[in-house]
Structures are given as structure tokens and as C-alpha cells.
Write a protein that holds these residues in place. Structure first.
Motif, PDB file in Angstrom:
ATOM      1  N   CYS A   1       0.830  -1.203   0.000  1.00 30.79           N
ATOM      2  CA  CYS A   1       0.000   0.000   0.000  1.00 30.79           C
ATOM      3  C   CYS A   1       0.865   1.253   0.000  1.00 30.79           C
ATOM      4  O   CYS A   1       2.035   1.220   0.382  1.00 30.79           O
ATOM      5  CB  CYS A   1      -0.911   0.013   1.229  1.00 30.79           C
ATOM      6  SG  CYS A   1      -0.028  -0.272   2.796  1.00 30.79           S
ATOM      7  N   ILE A   2       0.260   2.372  -0.457  1.00 30.97           N
ATOM      8  CA  ILE A   2       0.949   3.658  -0.478  1.00 30.97           C
ATOM      9  C   ILE A   2      -0.032   4.776  -0.155  1.00 30.97           C
ATOM     10  O   ILE A   2      -1.245   4.637  -0.312  1.00 30.97           O
ATOM     11  CB  ILE A   2       1.597   3.944  -1.854  1.00 30.97           C
ATOM     12  CG1 ILE A   2       0.568   3.805  -2.980  1.00 30.97           C
ATOM     13  CG2 ILE A   2       2.812   3.089  -2.079  1.00 30.97           C
ATOM     14  CD1 ILE A   2       1.092   4.202  -4.342  1.00 30.97           C
ATOM     15  N   SER A   3       0.508   5.907   0.304  1.00 26.74           N
ATOM     16  CA  SER A   3      -0.224   7.156   0.455  1.00 26.74           C
ATOM     17  C   SER A   3       0.700   8.269  -0.011  1.00 26.74           C
ATOM     18  O   SER A   3       1.920   8.186   0.188  1.00 26.74           O
ATOM     19  CB  SER A   3      -0.645   7.382   1.907  1.00 26.74           C
ATOM     20  OG  SER A   3      -1.340   8.602   2.049  1.00 26.74           O
TER      21      SER A   3
ATOM     22  N   GLY B   1       3.781   0.957   2.663  1.00 25.86           N
ATOM     23  CA  GLY B   1       3.641  -0.097   3.658  1.00 25.86           C
ATOM     24  C   GLY B   1       3.970  -1.434   3.021  1.00 25.86           C
ATOM     25  O   GLY B   1       3.587  -1.689   1.872  1.00 25.86           O
ATOM     26  N   SER B   2       4.663  -2.290   3.749  1.00 24.05           N
ATOM     27  CA  SER B   2       5.198  -3.506   3.141  1.00 24.05           C
ATOM     28  C   SER B   2       4.908  -4.755   3.962  1.00 24.05           C
ATOM     29  O   SER B   2       4.553  -4.688   5.142  1.00 24.05           O
ATOM     30  CB  SER B   2       6.712  -3.355   2.956  1.00 24.05           C
ATOM     31  OG  SER B   2       7.323  -4.563   2.559  1.00 24.05           O
ATOM     32  N   TRP B   3       5.097  -5.883   3.309  1.00 25.97           N
ATOM     33  CA  TRP B   3       4.987  -7.170   3.992  1.00 25.97           C
ATOM     34  C   TRP B   3       6.075  -7.323   5.056  1.00 25.97           C
ATOM     35  O   TRP B   3       5.981  -8.223   5.899  1.00 25.97           O
ATOM     36  CB  TRP B   3       5.114  -8.304   2.976  1.00 25.97           C
ATOM     37  CG  TRP B   3       3.925  -8.434   2.054  1.00 25.97           C
ATOM     38  CD1 TRP B   3       2.860  -7.577   1.964  1.00 25.97           C
ATOM     39  CD2 TRP B   3       3.701  -9.470   1.106  1.00 25.97           C
ATOM     40  NE1 TRP B   3       1.976  -8.010   1.011  1.00 25.97           N
ATOM     41  CE2 TRP B   3       2.460  -9.177   0.464  1.00 25.97           C
ATOM     42  CE3 TRP B   3       4.400 -10.607   0.725  1.00 25.97           C
ATOM     43  CZ2 TRP B   3       1.928  -9.987  -0.533  1.00 25.97           C
ATOM     44  CZ3 TRP B   3       3.870 -11.419  -0.278  1.00 25.97           C
ATOM     45  CH2 TRP B   3       2.650 -11.119  -0.889  1.00 25.97           C
ATOM     46  N   ASP B   4       7.117  -6.496   5.004  1.00 23.21           N
ATOM     47  CA  ASP B   4       8.163  -6.580   6.030  1.00 23.21           C
ATOM     48  C   ASP B   4       7.731  -5.927   7.345  1.00 23.21           C
ATOM     49  O   ASP B   4       8.495  -5.888   8.299  1.00 23.21           O
ATOM     50  CB  ASP B   4       9.468  -5.958   5.527  1.00 23.21           C
ATOM     51  CG  ASP B   4       9.355  -4.468   5.185  1.00 23.21           C
ATOM     52  OD1 ASP B   4       8.366  -3.822   5.593  1.00 23.21           O
ATOM     53  OD2 ASP B   4      10.254  -3.951   4.494  1.00 23.21           O
ATOM     54  N   GLY B   5       6.485  -5.392   7.393  1.00 20.46           N
ATOM     55  CA  GLY B   5       5.949  -4.804   8.612  1.00 20.46           C
ATOM     56  C   GLY B   5       6.321  -3.355   8.831  1.00 20.46           C
ATOM     57  O   GLY B   5       6.050  -2.804   9.896  1.00 20.46           O
TER      58      GLY B   5
ATOM     59  N   CYS C   1      -2.615  -2.192   4.254  1.00 16.84           N
ATOM     60  CA  CYS C   1      -3.201  -0.955   3.733  1.00 16.84           C
ATOM     61  C   CYS C   1      -2.954   0.180   4.723  1.00 16.84           C
ATOM     62  O   CYS C   1      -2.730  -0.067   5.914  1.00 16.84           O
ATOM     63  CB  CYS C   1      -4.704  -1.133   3.481  1.00 16.84           C
ATOM     64  SG  CYS C   1      -5.625  -1.740   4.911  1.00 16.84           S
ATOM     65  N   ILE C   2      -2.998   1.424   4.217  1.00 19.39           N
ATOM     66  CA  ILE C   2      -2.743   2.578   5.063  1.00 19.39           C
ATOM     67  C   ILE C   2      -3.623   3.757   4.671  1.00 19.39           C
ATOM     68  O   ILE C   2      -4.073   3.872   3.538  1.00 19.39           O
ATOM     69  CB  ILE C   2      -1.259   3.045   5.005  1.00 19.39           C
ATOM     70  CG1 ILE C   2      -0.806   3.259   3.558  1.00 19.39           C
ATOM     71  CG2 ILE C   2      -0.356   2.114   5.749  1.00 19.39           C
ATOM     72  CD1 ILE C   2       0.563   3.878   3.431  1.00 19.39           C
TER      73      ILE C   2
END
Length: 262
Positions: free
Chosen positions: A82-84, A95-99, A124-125
Motif C-alpha cells: 500500500c501507499i499514500s 507499507g510492506s509485507w516486512d511490517g 493498507c494505510i
């Protein structure tokens, strides 16, 4: 505004599609550059630009007039979910799967801030750029509230039974909409943590949403390849547009909409 709505959809086939008039089952322009599934897309319709993220860890800035990349950035080693974007400041959060959540300067390609809470991947963010706070959704249905300046997670709340696929916040009224793989779309009050509205449960997982808080409309993408336009004032009815079969895969991972195109 279904007749004038424009949208960009991203697919598992690594492409983005620019729909100039979504009510017409016709022409969609292709934006090609990702090496793996497109996970998220945001647009500055007035400036004619878009930013997309992918499972390949790339952030790609697009010119919508030519449908060509302006620049690209390797933002994470693991998939970006996800991005903003703050288009005025030319900054983006991924935002990533790496947390982790990472704040980027898109002009300089510099990392500004990185925050992490190693509980689960970020799916998501939604970001309040003015007050430097954010909401993120996790794969087990938890919603997290972040203070980006302090680089810490303030609280968490369990709101869905499955992965939260998308979150949209109205920071003025302190409301948030969450969509999930459990087929539910809900609206919550951030101050009281109480549910305000729940749309009828869908047969298929909701993979993405685009919310217009002013007109109280929400556009949802699903695993069945359809887009549904809902009114929060009349949750008993919706308008459906079938995207699958028009040059993209059946599942719609992301969508961004312009609800009042001129």
C-alpha cells in the motif's frame, strides 16, 4: 457521478489500466512498468500524475497523458502492499509485507522516516499528512493507529475476521472505512471505536476501495473482477461495472477514482 467517473485499476498481470469513462465498456489505456502484481495506486488528477506500488518492491511515478513512467524507486526488498501520497510535498509513504512504513522524498529518492512493529505485514494505510499520523490494516483483521513523528504504534483494534484490504479515513470527522477479505465494508468512529455503518456483506472478498467522503460514495473492487459503486446514504443499492474481460485479470487489487471529473 457514474457517467463521468474516471478510474485507474491495477491487476495481477503487472499492468495498470486508465479508464477515461468507466460507464463505457470500451477503451482503457495501459500503463506498463511493474515486473510483478500491482498492489496500490494513487493519482493527482489535476497534475496528471499517478504513483503505483507493486509486489516487486517498486514505486513508479506515472505521467497520465503519455501513460509512461516518470521515475521509479526500489522502496522495499519485500512486496509493497500500500501507499499514500502527499502530492504538494512530493512525499509518499509505503507499507510492506516486512511490517514497516517508510516515508519517501519522491524528488530525491531519499528515505525520510521508517517505522516498524513486527507483528504482521502491513496491508493498507491511510495517512493524516498534516498531523503526521496514520492508520494501517493487518492480515488478521487488526487496525493500527500510528504516530509517525514519535515512530510508534499508539493502539490497535480488531475490526474484521480476515485481512483488511483497504482503509480510508476522514480525519476531520475522525471516521474510517475498512474493507476486508471477509466481504464486509464498515465505517468506524476513531474517537469512540464504535461501528457507524456496515454495507451488505459481499459474496466475494473486497480487494480495494476508493472513498469520496464529501459525496458519501465508495467504489469497491472485488475478487470477481467487478467494481461496485455504493452510496453511504442508501446501502441497499449499488451500481456494478464488470472490469474482467476488458484487458485485465479477474481480481482487482487496487483502484483510484475521480468522482467528479469535469
Amino acid at each position: 457521478h457514474w457517467e463521468t467517473l474516471r478510474a485507474i485499476t491495477g491487476g495481477a498481470d503487472c499492468m495498470l489500466l486508465l479508464w477515461e469513462s468507466i460507464d463505457l465498456c470500451g477503451h482503457a489505456r495501459k500503463l506498463e512498468g511493474h515486473k510483478k502484481c500491482v498492489s496500490s495506486v494513487k493519482a493527482d488528477w489535476q497534475a496528471g500524475q499517478a504513483l503505483s506500488s507493486g509486489v516487486d518492491g517498486l514505486l513508479i511515478l506515472w505521467d497520465l497523458a503519455s501513460c509512461k513512467p516518470i521515475s521509479e524507486l526500489t522502496a522495499h526488498d519485500e512486496p509493497i502492499s500500500c501507499i499514500s501520497v502527499d502530492w504538494t510535498a512530493c512525499q509518499a509513504i509505503s507499507g510492506s509485507w516486512d511490517g514497516s512504513l517508510r516515508l519517501w522524498d519522491l524528488h530525491k529518492h531519499d528515505l525520510v522516516i521508517s517505522v516498524q512493529k513486527k507483528l504482521q505485514p502491513i496491508c493498507c494505510i491511510a495517512v493524516d499528512w498534516q498531523h503526521k499520523r496514520a492508520l494501517s490494516g493487518g492480515k488478521t483483521g487488526f487496525l493500527f493507529f500510528w504516530d509517525l513523528e514519535k515512530r510508534e504504534c499508539l493502539w490497535e483494534m480488531h475490526v474484521h475476521s480476515q485481512r483488511i484490504s483497504n482503509v480510508s479515513a476522514d480525519w476531520v470527522s475522525m471516521r474510517v472505512a475498512t474493507a476486508s477479505w471477509d466481504g464486509n465494508l464498515q465505517v468506524w468512529c476513531l474517537n469512540s471505536c464504535m461501528q457507524l455503518l456496515a454495507l451488505p456483506e459481499q459474496l466475494h472478498p473486497i480487494s480495494c476501495l476508493a472513498m469520496d467522503w464529501d459525496s458519501r460514495q465508495v467504489l469497491c473492487g472485488s475478487w470477481d473482477g467487478s467494481l461496485k459503486l455504493w452510496s453511504l446514504d442508501d446501502s441497499s443499492s449499488s451500481k456494478k461495472f464488470q472490469v474482467a474481460g476488458e484487458g485485465c485479470s479477474s481480481r482487482i487489487p487496487c483502484v483510484i477514482a475521480h468522482f467528479a471529473a469535469s
